[in-house]
Design a protein around this motif. Structure first.
Motif, PDB file in Angstrom:
ATOM      1  N   GLY A 166      49.162  39.293  31.367  1.00 18.35           N
ATOM      2  CA  GLY A 166      47.940  39.115  32.132  1.00 18.35           C
ATOM      3  C   GLY A 166      47.847  37.737  32.758  1.00 18.35           C
ATOM      4  O   GLY A 166      47.472  37.599  33.928  1.00 18.35           O
ATOM      5  N   VAL A 167      48.205  36.699  31.997  1.00 13.01           N
ATOM      6  CA  VAL A 167      48.168  35.337  32.522  1.00 13.01           C
ATOM      7  C   VAL A 167      49.171  35.166  33.664  1.00 13.01           C
ATOM      8  O   VAL A 167      48.867  34.542  34.693  1.00 13.01           O
ATOM      9  CB  VAL A 167      48.455  34.315  31.399  1.00 13.01           C
ATOM     10  CG1 VAL A 167      48.635  32.911  31.969  1.00 13.01           C
ATOM     11  CG2 VAL A 167      47.324  34.321  30.378  1.00 13.01           C
TER      12      VAL A 167
ATOM     13  N   ASP B 239      42.475  38.040  46.966  1.00  9.25           N
ATOM     14  CA  ASP B 239      41.988  39.413  47.113  1.00  9.25           C
ATOM     15  C   ASP B 239      41.455  39.858  45.750  1.00  9.25           C
ATOM     16  O   ASP B 239      42.226  40.202  44.856  1.00  9.25           O
ATOM     17  CB  ASP B 239      43.123  40.321  47.581  1.00  9.25           C
ATOM     18  CG  ASP B 239      42.684  41.765  47.736  1.00  9.25           C
ATOM     19  OD1 ASP B 239      41.481  42.048  47.602  1.00  9.25           O
ATOM     20  OD2 ASP B 239      43.573  42.619  47.970  1.00  9.25           O
ATOM     21  N   LYS B 240      40.152  39.832  45.571  1.00  4.01           N
ATOM     22  CA  LYS B 240      39.562  40.103  44.257  1.00  4.01           C
ATOM     23  C   LYS B 240      39.859  41.526  43.774  1.00  4.01           C
ATOM     24  O   LYS B 240      40.242  41.735  42.622  1.00  4.01           O
ATOM     25  CB  LYS B 240      38.046  39.864  44.302  1.00  4.01           C
ATOM     26  CG  LYS B 240      37.662  38.414  44.524  1.00  4.01           C
ATOM     27  CD  LYS B 240      36.150  38.248  44.486  1.00  4.01           C
ATOM     28  CE  LYS B 240      35.769  36.783  44.662  1.00  4.01           C
ATOM     29  NZ  LYS B 240      34.295  36.583  44.609  1.00  4.01           N
ATOM     30  N   SER B 241      39.672  42.485  44.662  1.00  3.76           N
ATOM     31  CA  SER B 241      39.913  43.870  44.281  1.00  3.76           C
ATOM     32  C   SER B 241      41.385  44.097  43.932  1.00  3.76           C
ATOM     33  O   SER B 241      41.711  44.716  42.912  1.00  3.76           O
ATOM     34  CB  SER B 241      39.492  44.809  45.410  1.00  3.76           C
ATOM     35  OG  SER B 241      39.780  46.154  45.082  1.00  3.76           O
ATOM     36  N   GLY B 242      42.280  43.576  44.772  1.00  3.69           N
ATOM     37  CA  GLY B 242      43.707  43.728  44.506  1.00  3.69           C
ATOM     38  C   GLY B 242      44.133  43.004  43.246  1.00  3.69           C
ATOM     39  O   GLY B 242      44.984  43.498  42.487  1.00  3.69           O
TER      40      GLY B 242
ATOM     41  N   HIS C 197      40.839  41.527  30.659  1.00  4.88           N
ATOM     42  CA  HIS C 197      40.648  41.859  32.065  1.00  4.88           C
ATOM     43  C   HIS C 197      39.210  41.543  32.495  1.00  4.88           C
ATOM     44  O   HIS C 197      38.975  41.011  33.590  1.00  4.88           O
ATOM     45  CB  HIS C 197      40.957  43.337  32.293  1.00  4.88           C
ATOM     46  CG  HIS C 197      40.896  43.749  33.730  1.00  4.88           C
ATOM     47  ND1 HIS C 197      39.705  44.092  34.347  1.00  4.88           N
ATOM     48  CD2 HIS C 197      41.873  43.877  34.672  1.00  4.88           C
ATOM     49  CE1 HIS C 197      39.953  44.418  35.604  1.00  4.88           C
ATOM     50  NE2 HIS C 197      41.255  44.304  35.829  1.00  4.88           N
ATOM     51  N   THR C 198      38.256  41.850  31.620  1.00  6.91           N
ATOM     52  CA  THR C 198      36.855  41.550  31.931  1.00  6.91           C
ATOM     53  C   THR C 198      36.625  40.051  32.056  1.00  6.91           C
ATOM     54  O   THR C 198      35.910  39.577  32.953  1.00  6.91           O
ATOM     55  CB  THR C 198      35.944  42.131  30.839  1.00  6.91           C
ATOM     56  OG1 THR C 198      36.131  43.547  30.774  1.00  6.91           O
ATOM     57  CG2 THR C 198      34.476  41.837  31.140  1.00  6.91           C
ATOM     58  N   THR C 199      37.262  39.287  31.152  1.00 10.15           N
ATOM     59  CA  THR C 199      37.128  37.829  31.204  1.00 10.15           C
ATOM     60  C   THR C 199      37.665  37.267  32.510  1.00 10.15           C
ATOM     61  O   THR C 199      37.025  36.425  33.162  1.00 10.15           O
ATOM     62  CB  THR C 199      37.866  37.198  30.015  1.00 10.15           C
ATOM     63  OG1 THR C 199      37.307  37.683  28.788  1.00 10.15           O
ATOM     64  CG2 THR C 199      37.757  35.676  30.043  1.00 10.15           C
ATOM     65  N   LEU C 200      38.840  37.723  32.909  1.00 11.30           N
ATOM     66  CA  LEU C 200      39.431  37.246  34.153  1.00 11.30           C
ATOM     67  C   LEU C 200      38.635  37.722  35.367  1.00 11.30           C
ATOM     68  O   LEU C 200      38.523  37.006  36.371  1.00 11.30           O
ATOM     69  CB  LEU C 200      40.883  37.719  34.258  1.00 11.30           C
ATOM     70  CG  LEU C 200      41.846  37.166  33.199  1.00 11.30           C
ATOM     71  CD1 LEU C 200      43.240  37.766  33.372  1.00 11.30           C
ATOM     72  CD2 LEU C 200      41.907  35.644  33.271  1.00 11.30           C
ATOM     73  N   SER C 201      38.089  38.918  35.256  1.00 11.77           N
ATOM     74  CA  SER C 201      37.273  39.433  36.358  1.00 11.77           C
ATOM     75  C   SER C 201      36.023  38.580  36.561  1.00 11.77           C
ATOM     76  O   SER C 201      35.597  38.335  37.703  1.00 11.77           O
ATOM     77  CB  SER C 201      36.886  40.885  36.074  1.00 11.77           C
ATOM     78  OG  SER C 201      36.131  41.423  37.136  1.00 11.77           O
TER      79      SER C 201
ATOM     80  N   ARG D 253      45.975  44.677  40.045  1.00  9.17           N
ATOM     81  CA  ARG D 253      47.276  44.200  39.572  1.00  9.17           C
ATOM     82  C   ARG D 253      47.213  43.738  38.115  1.00  9.17           C
ATOM     83  O   ARG D 253      48.160  43.943  37.350  1.00  9.17           O
ATOM     84  CB  ARG D 253      47.776  43.086  40.488  1.00  9.17           C
ATOM     85  CG  ARG D 253      48.245  43.558  41.849  1.00  9.17           C
ATOM     86  CD  ARG D 253      48.952  42.453  42.611  1.00  9.17           C
ATOM     87  NE  ARG D 253      48.030  41.365  42.975  1.00  9.17           N
ATOM     88  CZ  ARG D 253      47.329  41.347  44.098  1.00  9.17           C
ATOM     89  NH1 ARG D 253      47.427  42.348  44.968  1.00  9.17           N
ATOM     90  NH2 ARG D 253      46.534  40.326  44.373  1.00  9.17           N
ATOM     91  N   LEU D 254      46.102  43.110  37.740  1.00 11.81           N
ATOM     92  CA  LEU D 254      45.942  42.703  36.344  1.00 11.81           C
ATOM     93  C   LEU D 254      45.935  43.917  35.418  1.00 11.81           C
ATOM     94  O   LEU D 254      46.591  43.916  34.365  1.00 11.81           O
ATOM     95  CB  LEU D 254      44.636  41.915  36.176  1.00 11.81           C
ATOM     96  CG  LEU D 254      44.625  40.473  36.679  1.00 11.81           C
ATOM     97  CD1 LEU D 254      43.213  39.919  36.663  1.00 11.81           C
ATOM     98  CD2 LEU D 254      45.556  39.606  35.837  1.00 11.81           C
ATOM     99  N   ALA D 255      45.181  44.944  35.815  1.00 14.15           N
ATOM    100  CA  ALA D 255      45.128  46.158  34.985  1.00 14.15           C
ATOM    101  C   ALA D 255      46.500  46.813  34.893  1.00 14.15           C
ATOM    102  O   ALA D 255      46.916  47.270  33.812  1.00 14.15           O
ATOM    103  CB  ALA D 255      44.107  47.134  35.575  1.00 14.15           C
ATOM    104  N   THR D 256      47.231  46.858  36.010  1.00  9.77           N
ATOM    105  CA  THR D 256      48.570  47.465  36.004  1.00  9.77           C
ATOM    106  C   THR D 256      49.541  46.672  35.152  1.00  9.77           C
ATOM    107  O   THR D 256      50.314  47.246  34.358  1.00  9.77           O
ATOM    108  CB  THR D 256      49.106  47.565  37.443  1.00  9.77           C
ATOM    109  OG1 THR D 256      48.219  48.363  38.231  1.00  9.77           O
ATOM    110  CG2 THR D 256      50.492  48.200  37.460  1.00  9.77           C
TER     111      THR D 256
END
Length: 230
Positions: free
Chosen positions: A91-92, A105-108, A219-223, A112-115
């Motif tokens: 993730g990092v 690109d926030k959505s992208g 993922h939530t933290t990074l989001s 990518r983080l989730a993938t």
């Protein structure tokens, strides 16, 4: 009352039954004994590994959620040899690659983080459950291999009856005992393998669920960081 026949108890010992068996039945017995030893080796090693992994992951995740600086925590714990640590590192790594440019690109980045973390979870579970297929194979195949030895031994006993022209139990019993011993060894190998497979599969599933929860939380933290909030 006199017994119908009298057999020396030594002839019914496991060693004697093995030595007296036909070479085909001996091969079956020997193969099943090796499978049983292999099974118990995997059971002991996997049980210890699973216990160490669960304890290590619990400590890592406790330390992570207490940490205030993700980068500092990554420098200290990023190289840890634990499934959760490798998911964290994935993730990092993706976070740094996605946010290294000026235009983010926030959505992208979220996708990518989730993938990346999802792939890391899958890879860790595949690695952790690598030996479970051996237990599944032994548990499903060993009884049939033992049954093959039993059928072969009984056929040999019937052939002996025909040659001796004597169908008394004293003539038939040793061969049948050898044959049934092959089935007993097959069950001895299969039963622990099936029990261990079911138990370890449950343990691996729990670890996978824990990794997915950790990945979702990270993922939530990074989001939140992407949105500029904590």
């Amino acid at each position: 009352m006199n017994p119908v026949f009298n057999m020396d108890a030594a002839t019914l010992s496991p060693v004697a039954l093995f030595l007296q068996a036909d070479w085909v039945v001996k091969a079956v017995m020997f193969g099943l004994l090796l499978a049983s030893i292999w099974t118990w080796t995997i059971i002991i090693a996997f049980s210890r590994r699973l216990g160490r992994t669960r304890k290590g992951m619990a400590k890592f995740e406790r330390d992570f959620w207490k940490a205030e600086d993700i980068d500092a925590f990554h420098r200290i714990e990023g190289g840890n040899d634990l499934p959760s640590a490798r998911v964290f590192a994935a993730g990092v790594k993706e976070w740094r690659r996605s946010t290294s440019s000026g235009q983010i690109d926030k959505s992208g980045t979220r996708e990518r983080l989730a993938t990346a973390m999802g792939a890391a979870v899958a890879n860790e579970i595949d690695t952790l459950s690598d030996k479970l297929n051996v237990l599944a194979t032994v548990g499903s195949v060993a009884p049939f291999v033992g049954l093959f030895g039993t059928v072969w031994g009984i056929m040999r006993s019937f052939t002996g009856i025909a040659q001796a022209q004597n169908s008394s139990l004293a003539v038939v019993a040793p061969g049948i005992a050898e044959a049934l011993f092959a089935t007993a060894i097959g069950l001895f190998a299969a039963i622990p393998a099936v029990i261990a497979y079911n138990r370890f599969s449950h343990g691996v599933n729990r670890i996978e669920a824990g990794l997915n929860r950790f990945a979702d939380g990270f993922h939530t933290t990074l989001s939140r960081q992407l949105d500029g909030s904590r």
